[in-house]
Design a protein around this motif. Structure first.
Motif, PDB file in Angstrom:
ATOM      1  N   ALA A  56       0.875  -1.172   0.000  1.00  0.00           N
ATOM      2  CA  ALA A  56       0.000   0.000   0.000  1.00  0.00           C
ATOM      3  C   ALA A  56       0.913   1.222   0.000  1.00  0.00           C
ATOM      4  CB  ALA A  56      -0.909   0.007   1.227  1.00  0.00           C
ATOM      5  N   GLY A  57       1.103   1.807  -1.171  1.00  0.00           N
ATOM      6  CA  GLY A  57       2.014   2.952  -1.271  1.00  0.00           C
ATOM      7  C   GLY A  57       3.429   2.530  -0.946  1.00  0.00           C
ATOM      8  N   ASP A  58       4.014   3.194   0.031  1.00  0.00           N
ATOM      9  CA  ASP A  58       5.388   2.907   0.430  1.00  0.00           C
ATOM     10  C   ASP A  58       5.479   1.901   1.568  1.00  0.00           C
ATOM     11  OD1 ASP A  58       6.421   4.585  -1.493  1.00  0.00           O
ATOM     12  OD2 ASP A  58       6.546   6.311  -0.147  1.00  0.00           O
ATOM     13  N   VAL A  59       4.394   1.179   1.840  1.00  0.00           N
ATOM     14  CA  VAL A  59       4.361   0.194   2.915  1.00  0.00           C
ATOM     15  C   VAL A  59       4.147  -1.189   2.318  1.00  0.00           C
ATOM     16  CG1 VAL A  59       3.107  -0.581   4.975  1.00  0.00           C
ATOM     17  CG2 VAL A  59       3.486   1.861   4.595  1.00  0.00           C
ATOM     18  N   GLY A  60       4.949  -2.137   2.763  1.00  0.00           N
ATOM     19  CA  GLY A  60       4.797  -3.529   2.381  1.00  0.00           C
ATOM     20  C   GLY A  60       4.522  -4.356   3.614  1.00  0.00           C
ATOM     21  N   ILE A  61       3.598  -5.292   3.509  1.00  0.00           N
ATOM     22  CA  ILE A  61       3.201  -6.119   4.645  1.00  0.00           C
ATOM     23  C   ILE A  61       3.319  -7.579   4.237  1.00  0.00           C
ATOM     24  CG2 ILE A  61       1.330  -6.714   6.244  1.00  0.00           C
ATOM     25  CD1 ILE A  61       0.186  -3.865   5.523  1.00  0.00           C
ATOM     26  N   VAL A  62       3.990  -8.353   5.076  1.00  0.00           N
ATOM     27  CA  VAL A  62       4.112  -9.786   4.849  1.00  0.00           C
ATOM     28  C   VAL A  62       3.499 -10.492   6.053  1.00  0.00           C
ATOM     29  CG1 VAL A  62       5.675 -11.744   4.501  1.00  0.00           C
ATOM     30  CG2 VAL A  62       6.259  -9.496   3.546  1.00  0.00           C
ATOM     31  N   ALA A 119       9.022 -22.978  18.483  1.00  0.00           N
ATOM     32  CA  ALA A 119       7.659 -22.491  18.311  1.00  0.00           C
ATOM     33  C   ALA A 119       7.326 -22.341  16.840  1.00  0.00           C
ATOM     34  CB  ALA A 119       7.484 -21.138  19.002  1.00  0.00           C
ATOM     35  N   GLY A 120       6.090 -22.613  16.532  1.00  0.00           N
ATOM     36  CA  GLY A 120       5.540 -22.253  15.241  1.00  0.00           C
ATOM     37  C   GLY A 120       4.819 -20.936  15.428  1.00  0.00           C
ATOM     38  N   SER A 121       4.863 -20.083  14.435  1.00  0.00           N
ATOM     39  CA  SER A 121       4.193 -18.792  14.591  1.00  0.00           C
ATOM     40  C   SER A 121       3.619 -18.298  13.275  1.00  0.00           C
ATOM     41  CB  SER A 121       5.152 -17.734  15.148  1.00  0.00           C
ATOM     42  OG  SER A 121       6.069 -17.305  14.158  1.00  0.00           O
ATOM     43  N   ARG A 122       2.629 -17.445  13.418  1.00  0.00           N
ATOM     44  CA  ARG A 122       2.177 -16.578  12.335  1.00  0.00           C
ATOM     45  C   ARG A 122       2.796 -15.229  12.668  1.00  0.00           C
ATOM     46  NH1 ARG A 122       0.168 -19.621   8.592  1.00  0.00           N
ATOM     47  NH2 ARG A 122      -1.489 -20.965   9.285  1.00  0.00           N
ATOM     48  N   TYR A 123       3.252 -14.566  11.654  1.00  0.00           N
ATOM     49  CA  TYR A 123       3.888 -13.273  11.897  1.00  0.00           C
ATOM     50  C   TYR A 123       3.382 -12.242  10.904  1.00  0.00           C
ATOM     51  CZ  TYR A 123       6.869 -14.272   7.885  1.00  0.00           C
ATOM     52  OH  TYR A 123       7.325 -14.550   6.623  1.00  0.00           O
ATOM     53  N   THR A 124       3.514 -10.996  11.318  1.00  0.00           N
ATOM     54  CA  THR A 124       3.274  -9.862  10.437  1.00  0.00           C
ATOM     55  C   THR A 124       4.526  -9.001  10.460  1.00  0.00           C
ATOM     56  OG1 THR A 124       0.904  -9.869  10.897  1.00  0.00           O
ATOM     57  CG2 THR A 124       1.828  -7.845   9.973  1.00  0.00           C
ATOM     58  N   HIS A 125       5.105  -8.771   9.296  1.00  0.00           N
ATOM     59  CA  HIS A 125       6.236  -7.865   9.142  1.00  0.00           C
ATOM     60  C   HIS A 125       5.770  -6.678   8.317  1.00  0.00           C
ATOM     61  CE1 HIS A 125       9.483 -11.222   9.719  1.00  0.00           C
ATOM     62  NE2 HIS A 125       8.873 -10.884  10.838  1.00  0.00           N
ATOM     63  N   VAL A 126       6.080  -5.502   8.792  1.00  0.00           N
ATOM     64  CA  VAL A 126       5.718  -4.270   8.098  1.00  0.00           C
ATOM     65  C   VAL A 126       7.007  -3.594   7.643  1.00  0.00           C
ATOM     66  CG1 VAL A 126       4.565  -2.033   8.272  1.00  0.00           C
ATOM     67  CG2 VAL A 126       3.651  -4.011   9.534  1.00  0.00           C
ATOM     68  N   PHE A 127       7.107  -3.381   6.340  1.00  0.00           N
ATOM     69  CA  PHE A 127       8.275  -2.749   5.731  1.00  0.00           C
ATOM     70  C   PHE A 127       7.895  -1.378   5.189  1.00  0.00           C
ATOM     71  CE2 PHE A 127       9.127  -7.274   5.391  1.00  0.00           C
ATOM     72  CZ  PHE A 127      10.480  -7.383   5.606  1.00  0.00           C
ATOM     73  N   ALA A 128       8.861  -0.480   5.150  1.00  0.00           N
ATOM     74  CA  ALA A 128       8.666   0.829   4.524  1.00  0.00           C
ATOM     75  C   ALA A 128       9.710   0.993   3.433  1.00  0.00           C
ATOM     76  CB  ALA A 128       8.805   1.954   5.542  1.00  0.00           C
ATOM     77  N   ALA A 129       9.269   1.476   2.272  1.00  0.00           N
ATOM     78  CA  ALA A 129      10.195   1.777   1.179  1.00  0.00           C
ATOM     79  C   ALA A 129      10.850   3.111   1.496  1.00  0.00           C
ATOM     80  CB  ALA A 129       9.448   1.841  -0.142  1.00  0.00           C
ATOM     81  N   THR A 130      12.169   3.115   1.563  1.00  0.00           N
ATOM     82  CA  THR A 130      12.892   4.342   1.879  1.00  0.00           C
ATOM     83  C   THR A 130      13.854   4.674   0.752  1.00  0.00           C
ATOM     84  OG1 THR A 130      14.511   3.056   3.131  1.00  0.00           O
ATOM     85  CG2 THR A 130      12.740   4.039   4.388  1.00  0.00           C
ATOM     86  N   PRO A 131      13.862   5.930   0.313  1.00  0.00           N
ATOM     87  CA  PRO A 131      14.759   6.319  -0.780  1.00  0.00           C
ATOM     88  C   PRO A 131      16.215   5.994  -0.443  1.00  0.00           C
ATOM     89  CG  PRO A 131      13.236   8.091  -0.240  1.00  0.00           C
ATOM     90  CD  PRO A 131      13.086   7.044   0.827  1.00  0.00           C
ATOM     91  N   GLY A 132      16.874   5.325  -1.343  1.00  0.00           N
ATOM     92  CA  GLY A 132      18.287   5.015  -1.177  1.00  0.00           C
ATOM     93  C   GLY A 132      18.575   3.801  -0.318  1.00  0.00           C
TER      94      GLY A 132
END
Length: 133
Positions: free
Chosen positions: A79-85, A103-116
């Motif tokens: 979503a725009g400059d945000v990536g979610i896995v 442990a087994g897990s479900r996870y959410t990782h939130v990434f941001a696109a940053t210039p450079g």
């Protein structure tokens, strides 16, 4: 809709994070984690900052002998400059008190696109998957 290129790129960065944890690769973690990164622990829900995680890893008091992920199952969105896995892992780790966990897990990782700097990991949240009773 997330493009195949975005999906591949975000999953590569996701894997880089897991590989860096297993290898205790502080240089990769330093480059990958956003300055205001937060981690919510799988086992106890404790919140750790970037400095907390890097400090524990540098001291060797937090170790990840193995992390298995399942990228084919991952839900990847942009979503725009945000990536979610949202994915699933199986992990072995040793906590600061020396206790070992698997442990087994479900996870959410939130990434941001940053210039450079490309994608940087802002937040990681894990929820333990309990074995069926």
């Amino acid at each position: 809709m997330t493009s195949p290129d975005d999906r591949a790129s975000l999953l590569r960065h996701d894997r880089r994070f897991f590989d860096a944890l297993v290898a205790a690769d502080l240089a990769t973690l330093d480059a990958l984690l956003a300055d205001d990164f937060l981690l919510v622990g799988v086992g106890d829900g404790a919140v750790a900052t970037r400095a907390d995680l890097l400090g524990l890893m540098a001291a060797g008091t937090l170790r990840f002998p193995a992390i298995h992920s399942y990228p084919d199952e991952a839900v990847v969105r942009r979503a725009g400059d945000v990536g979610i896995v949202v994915g699933r892992t199986g992990m072995d780790f040793t906590g600061p008190d020396g206790t070992t966990f698997t442990a087994g897990s479900r996870y959410t990782h939130v990434f941001a696109a940053t210039p450079g700097a490309g994608w940087r990991l802002l937040s990681a949240q894990g929820t333990e998957i309990k074995p069926a009773a």
